[in-house]
Write a protein that holds these residues in place. Structure first.
Motif, mmCIF file in Angstrom:
data_model
loop_
_atom_site.group_PDB
_atom_site.id
_atom_site.type_symbol
_atom_site.label_atom_id
_atom_site.label_comp_id
_atom_site.label_asym_id
_atom_site.label_seq_id
_atom_site.Cartn_x
_atom_site.Cartn_y
_atom_site.Cartn_z
ATOM 1 N N GLN A 40 -7.108 -3.662 -1.288
ATOM 2 C CA GLN A 40 -7.833 -4.185 -2.624
ATOM 3 C C GLN A 40 -7.529 -2.991 -3.656
ATOM 4 O O GLN A 40 -7.164 -3.125 -4.689
ATOM 5 C CB GLN A 40 -9.459 -4.364 -2.307
ATOM 6 N N LYS A 41 -7.512 -1.825 -3.017
ATOM 7 C CA LYS A 41 -7.237 -0.323 -4.126
ATOM 8 C C LYS A 41 -5.666 -0.359 -4.537
ATOM 9 O O LYS A 41 -5.704 -0.139 -5.560
ATOM 10 C CB LYS A 41 -7.467 0.798 -3.042
ATOM 11 N N ASP A 42 -4.741 -0.799 -3.739
ATOM 12 C CA ASP A 42 -3.316 -0.419 -4.220
ATOM 13 C C ASP A 42 -2.786 -1.518 -4.597
ATOM 14 O O ASP A 42 -1.724 -1.520 -5.472
ATOM 15 C CB ASP A 42 -2.633 0.050 -2.907
ATOM 16 N N HIS A 98 -2.067 7.661 -7.215
ATOM 17 C CA HIS A 98 -1.964 8.127 -5.787
ATOM 18 C C HIS A 98 -0.516 7.097 -5.307
ATOM 19 O O HIS A 98 -0.007 7.453 -4.311
ATOM 20 C CB HIS A 98 -2.895 7.834 -5.108
ATOM 21 N N ALA A 111 -9.887 -3.294 2.377
ATOM 22 C CA ALA A 111 -10.285 -2.325 1.191
ATOM 23 C C ALA A 111 -8.895 -1.351 0.732
ATOM 24 O O ALA A 111 -8.684 -1.278 -0.397
ATOM 25 C CB ALA A 111 -11.360 -1.045 1.928
ATOM 26 N N GLN A 112 -8.288 -0.978 1.518
ATOM 27 C CA GLN A 112 -6.992 -0.172 1.078
ATOM 28 C C GLN A 112 -5.894 -1.467 0.231
ATOM 29 O O GLN A 112 -5.466 -0.888 -0.794
ATOM 30 C CB GLN A 112 -6.182 0.447 2.244
ATOM 31 N N VAL A 159 0.880 -1.225 -0.010
ATOM 32 C CA VAL A 159 0.003 0.001 -0.051
ATOM 33 C C VAL A 159 0.895 1.148 -0.025
ATOM 34 O O VAL A 159 2.134 1.153 0.257
ATOM 35 C CB VAL A 159 -0.960 0.218 1.172
ATOM 36 N N PRO A 178 -6.457 4.920 -11.849
ATOM 37 C CA PRO A 178 -6.801 4.454 -10.564
ATOM 38 C C PRO A 178 -5.580 4.330 -9.529
ATOM 39 O O PRO A 178 -5.603 4.017 -8.557
ATOM 40 C CB PRO A 178 -7.417 3.029 -11.063
ATOM 41 N N PHE A 179 -4.519 4.331 -10.239
ATOM 42 C CA PHE A 179 -3.011 4.159 -9.318
ATOM 43 C C PHE A 179 -2.216 5.087 -9.424
ATOM 44 O O PHE A 179 -1.272 5.072 -8.771
ATOM 45 C CB PHE A 179 -2.649 2.608 -10.032
ATOM 46 N N ASN A 207 -6.654 -4.737 -7.169
ATOM 47 C CA ASN A 207 -7.191 -4.010 -8.266
ATOM 48 C C ASN A 207 -5.923 -3.896 -9.297
ATOM 49 O O ASN A 207 -6.265 -4.184 -10.607
ATOM 50 C CB ASN A 207 -7.718 -2.824 -8.010
#
Length: 309
Positions: free
Chosen positions: A249-251, A287, A246-247, A205, A284-285, A254
């Motif tokens: 999955q996001k970083d 960040h 959730a984080q 992350v 989406p990535f 996904n």
């Protein structure tokens, strides 16, 4: 004695050099009762961070302490051991190597000498044997004298099953392996009683994940799906801040799935690699730290991997 400007400058320089020589301070902070994490530097390996640019874990039980990953050197392992003493008087009885990257296991020799049982999944063995000397060679010019005493010390216990459940002083520890990902031996350390999972390099992350010649996105996705099935309350990633599912999955999740979906379609359609890389949606990535430099490399490796599949 009154300090002249020159003496003041020299005194300040000596203090700075002393701090630099000391390097990183390893501090374990609580994430649940009797469960602690050290969050390492998210940048590359440096003399100052002693190549402990990754997260470590500590679980304290009535029968002893479990250390999750041993650092990148013998000297770094000594610092880790001192940091553990500030948390608990319990000796480090077990060490779990979550993968074959240098900062996961090259500190094993120190803990082995103290009588700790060192564990890793059997799928890490060939990788550790093959890349251990490479890690030493790469870290030597970075860590210099801080590499003194470091030798590749393999685990004393190889885990062979996909799921291994251990009782450590009344604490249940489940080791979950689905073929690795970042490295072949990548293994989750799941603490069902506290809802905490230490993911090793299955999760990054804050910064973008890394792919190496030994990495496999296919099994990495399988490892990530095993993490999702645990539904942990707290995720201690291999790199980056203590987080949530959730984080993660996001970083990480996904990104892996997006890379495989996009590159898989490109390979199936006969699209050349350069075009496939340029057309990947990175929005989406954006960040994630280092995304602009590393994402094209990840896309390149994923394309080549899926061509082989």
């Amino acid at each position: 004695m009154t300090l002249t400007p020159t003496r003041w400058l020299l005194a300040g320089l000596a203090t700075a050099l002393s701090f630099s020589a000391q390097g990183v301070e390893v501090v374990f902070k609580p994430v649940a009762p009797n469960v602690y994490a050290y969050v390492g530097d998210t940048e590359g390996r440096t003399y100052e961070n002693e190549a402990i640019n990754a997260n470590l874990g500590l679980v304290v039980t009535p029968a002893g302490a479990l250390l999750i990953d041993s650092g990148a050197s013998y000297q770094g392992a000594k610092q880790i051991a001192e940091a553990v003493k500030k948390v608990t008087p319990q000796p480090i009885k077990w060490v779990m190597n979550t993968g074959g990257q240098d900062h996961r296991w090259l500190g094993n020799g120190y803990f082995k000498a103290q009588g700790a049982e060192i564990m890793a999944h059997a799928n890490a063995e060939a990788d550790m044997k093959a890349r251990g000397p490479e890690h030493l060679k790469a870290n030597a010019p970075v860590l210099k004298e801080k590499m003194e005493g470091t030798e590749p010390a393999l685990p004393t216990r190889w885990l062979k099953d996909a799921d291994t459940t251990l009782d450590m002083g009344g604490v249940t520890v489940q080791l979950v392996h689905r073929g690795g990902g970042h490295t072949p031996g990548d293994t989750l350390v799941w603490l069902p009683q506290s809802g905490v999972v230490f993911t090793g390099d299955v999760v990054y992350v804050d910064r973008i994940l890394g792919l190496h010649p030994v990495s496999k996105t296919k099994t990495w996705v399988q490892s990530f799906e095993a993490l999702e099935a645990l539904n942990p309350k707290v995720v201690v990633p291999g790199h980056g801040s203590v987080s949530t599912l959730a984080q993660a999955q996001k970083d990480t999740g996904n990104l892996l799935k997006a890379l495989r979906a996009h590159m898989g379609q490109a390979v199936e359609a006969g699209t050349d690699m350069s075009t496939a890389i340029k057309s990947f949606d990175a929005a989406p990535f954006k960040h994630l730290k280092h995304v602009d430099v590393w994402l094209p490399q990840l896309a390149n490796r994923t394309y080549l991997e899926m061509e082989m599949e």
